[in-house]
Design a protein around this motif. Structure first.
Motif, short mmCIF file in Angstrom:
data_model
loop_
_atom_site.label_atom_id
_atom_site.label_comp_id
_atom_site.label_asym_id
_atom_site.label_seq_id
_atom_site.Cartn_x
_atom_site.Cartn_y
_atom_site.Cartn_z
N THR A 1 1.90 -3.42 0.66
CA THR A 1 3.22 -3.78 0.10
C THR A 1 4.36 -2.90 0.61
OG1 THR A 1 3.34 -2.41 -1.92
CG2 THR A 1 2.04 -4.47 -2.05
N THR B 1 7.57 -1.61 2.11
CA THR B 1 8.78 -2.27 2.58
C THR B 1 9.47 -1.39 3.61
OG1 THR B 1 10.17 -1.24 0.90
CG2 THR B 1 9.06 -3.31 0.30
N GLU B 2 10.52 -1.93 4.22
CA GLU B 2 11.30 -1.13 5.15
C GLU B 2 11.97 0.05 4.43
OE1 GLU B 2 11.49 -1.23 8.47
OE2 GLU B 2 9.99 -2.83 8.41
#
Length: 471
Positions: free
Chosen positions: A340, A342-343
């Motif tokens: 999961t 994220t950036e």
């Protein structure tokens, strides 16, 4: 997650462990060959295995062609490590076809995890032994010699091999590992260690100090105290009723002699204490270097990893280290692309690297390991190309940080323990500073030799190495 390497982003540390002594063909009735993969603990375990086999009449050889027994001491931390071992086993199986009496064994974490698969489905090995069962090796070898498959992967709650004096394999005679504890109670969701090495247990401090003292008497000048989480070391001396913490143990080893350097690995951010840091600051021969795995800079990801600390906690710990031990070198383990991620999470990792100013790091993209908490709870949902891109950004940042760190040392003078010749030039010495940085410098017409200390002024550097001269 203990790891040793010189390249900052190798996905698996591997190497061959051999005896440093001259092979005495007539002394031992049979010979064994062992390769060790993965963490420093595995290399230390190979030295315990060598001691057990020596007492049973087996001698080490550098050439697998001469061996009656071939052992691979394995790692399961990442998929690539297991793939490397499988490939090597296939190569050795071909050797066995030409020499039917040859026995092949898998030891360590991969043995613990894949016991039945290695023995029954793939038929690659004759012997499978887990990390807590090395004492049973002689009996298992006898069993395998009859044509039976031999296996012991039982985990123990009390095995520490404290009474076994390791045979120092492929040693430089200057530096050595000392295992102070085994197993791990930190159930990090990505890690197989609690399942392959069992619960945490500390070795008795008396045997640790005696081993360090014996090494020093034999000319060794540096010991590294090893554990999956050294800061949680805890032992009670039943004779004196004294409680020995890691800080106290480190002090006991440091007091053996001021010229014996003391290192340690690995520290967990949640457990490293002010007492440990103040002990480091108190003793000049305790090296100013801490491997402090961060894994991620995102609190959300750290929670999914079950690391039991936050981003802010980690940063506060780095601040405390630099306040109490101002010239302390710091390195880390970093995982890109956990479930999961994220950036924004990735940017948090980059920013905590900038904050911590790591001298070097071991960097990987996430590799799901069967049986771990993460494999059971989460989906490995980050595409591989994204993982690789994020890892590359982490590597590029670390390369810059490493170079900047080394440039700051230009003009400074360091006390260097000479370990031997430079890899590239036999007219130069190679050694390490207290901060664990490699320093290369020209030999002079003096009496210096490996094991001696030299004061070296740094004149230049590369990303990985300091370049200096004796003053």
């Amino acid at each position: 997650m203990l790891e040793i390497a010189e390249k900052v982003h190798d996905e698996t540390r591997q190497g061959e462990a051999f005896a440093p002594f001259k092979e005495e063909v007539n002394v031992y009735r049979k010979k064994f060959y062992i390769e060790s993969y993965g963490c420093a603990m595995n290399f230390s375990d190979s030295e315990i295995i060598a001691s057990i086999l020596n007492k049973e009449g087996f001698g080490a050889t550098r050439n697998f062609e001469d061996a009656d027994l071939i052992f691979l001491n394995t790692c399961s931390i990442r998929e690539k490590a297991e793939q490397t071992v499988r490939k090597r086993l296939t190569e050795f199986r071909k050797v066995k076809e030409a020499r039917p009496g040859l026995l092949i064994g898998v030891l360590g974490c991969m043995a613990e995890r894949l016991k039945s698969k290695l023995l029954e489905e793939e038929k690659l090995v004759d012997i499978v032994v887990g990390p807590d069962a090395y004492r049973s090796l002689p009996g298992l070898i006898e069993e395998a010699e009859t044509g039976q498959k031999a296996v012991n992967v039982l985990l123990s709650r009390d095995e520490t091999y404290a009474d076994i004096s390791p045979v120092r394999l492929d040693s430089n005679g200057i530096t050595a590992f000392i295992s102070i504890m085994r197993g791990c109670n930190n159930m990090c969701s990505f890690c197989v260690v609690p399942f392959t090495r069992g619960r945490e247990r500390s070795r008795d401090a008396v045997s640790i100090v005696n081993e360090a003292r014996d090494l020093f008497s034999r000319g060794f000048k540096e010991v590294t105290l090893l554990g999956q989480n050294v800061d949680s070391y805890y032992w009670v001396n039943e004779t004196t009723n004294e409680t020995i913490t890691f800080a106290r143990l480190m002090e006991m080893v440091a007091l053996i002699d001021p010229s014996l350097r003391v290192r340690f690995s690995t520290s967990h951010p949640k457990d490293i204490t002010g007492e440990v840091l103040h002990t480091m600051a108190k003793y000049e021969n305790i090296c100013n270097y801490i491997h402090l795995p961060v894994q991620s800079g995102s609190t959300r990801i750290l929670q999914l990893m079950n690391r039991t600390y936050t981003r802010e906690w980690y940063m506060a710990k780095v601040k405390q280290i630099k306040e109490i031990v101002p010239d302390c070198g710091i390195s880390a383990d970093i995982i890109a692309g956990f479930c999961t991620e994220t950036e924004e999470d990735h940017r948090d990792t980059l920013s905590i690297m900038e904050y911590s100013q790591y001298d070097m790091s071991y960097m990987f993209f996430y590799s799901e390991r069967p049986g771990t908490l993460a494999a059971r709870r989460y989906t490995d949902d980050i595409p591989e190309d994204v993982k690789k891109r994020r890892l590359q950004e982490i590597v590029e940042l670390q390369n810059r940080l490493s170079l900047e760190s080394n440039k700051k040392d230009i003009g400074k003078t360091f006390k260097v323990l000479i370990e031997g010749n430079s890899k590239k030039n036999t007219t130069e010495w190679k050694g390490r500073s207290s901060q664990n940085k490699v320093i290369v410098f020209p030999k002079l017409n003096n009496d210096l030799k490996p094991g001696d200390y030299a004061w070296v002024k740094v004149n230049d550097c590369t990303q990985a190495t300091l370049l200096g001269e004796i003053i």
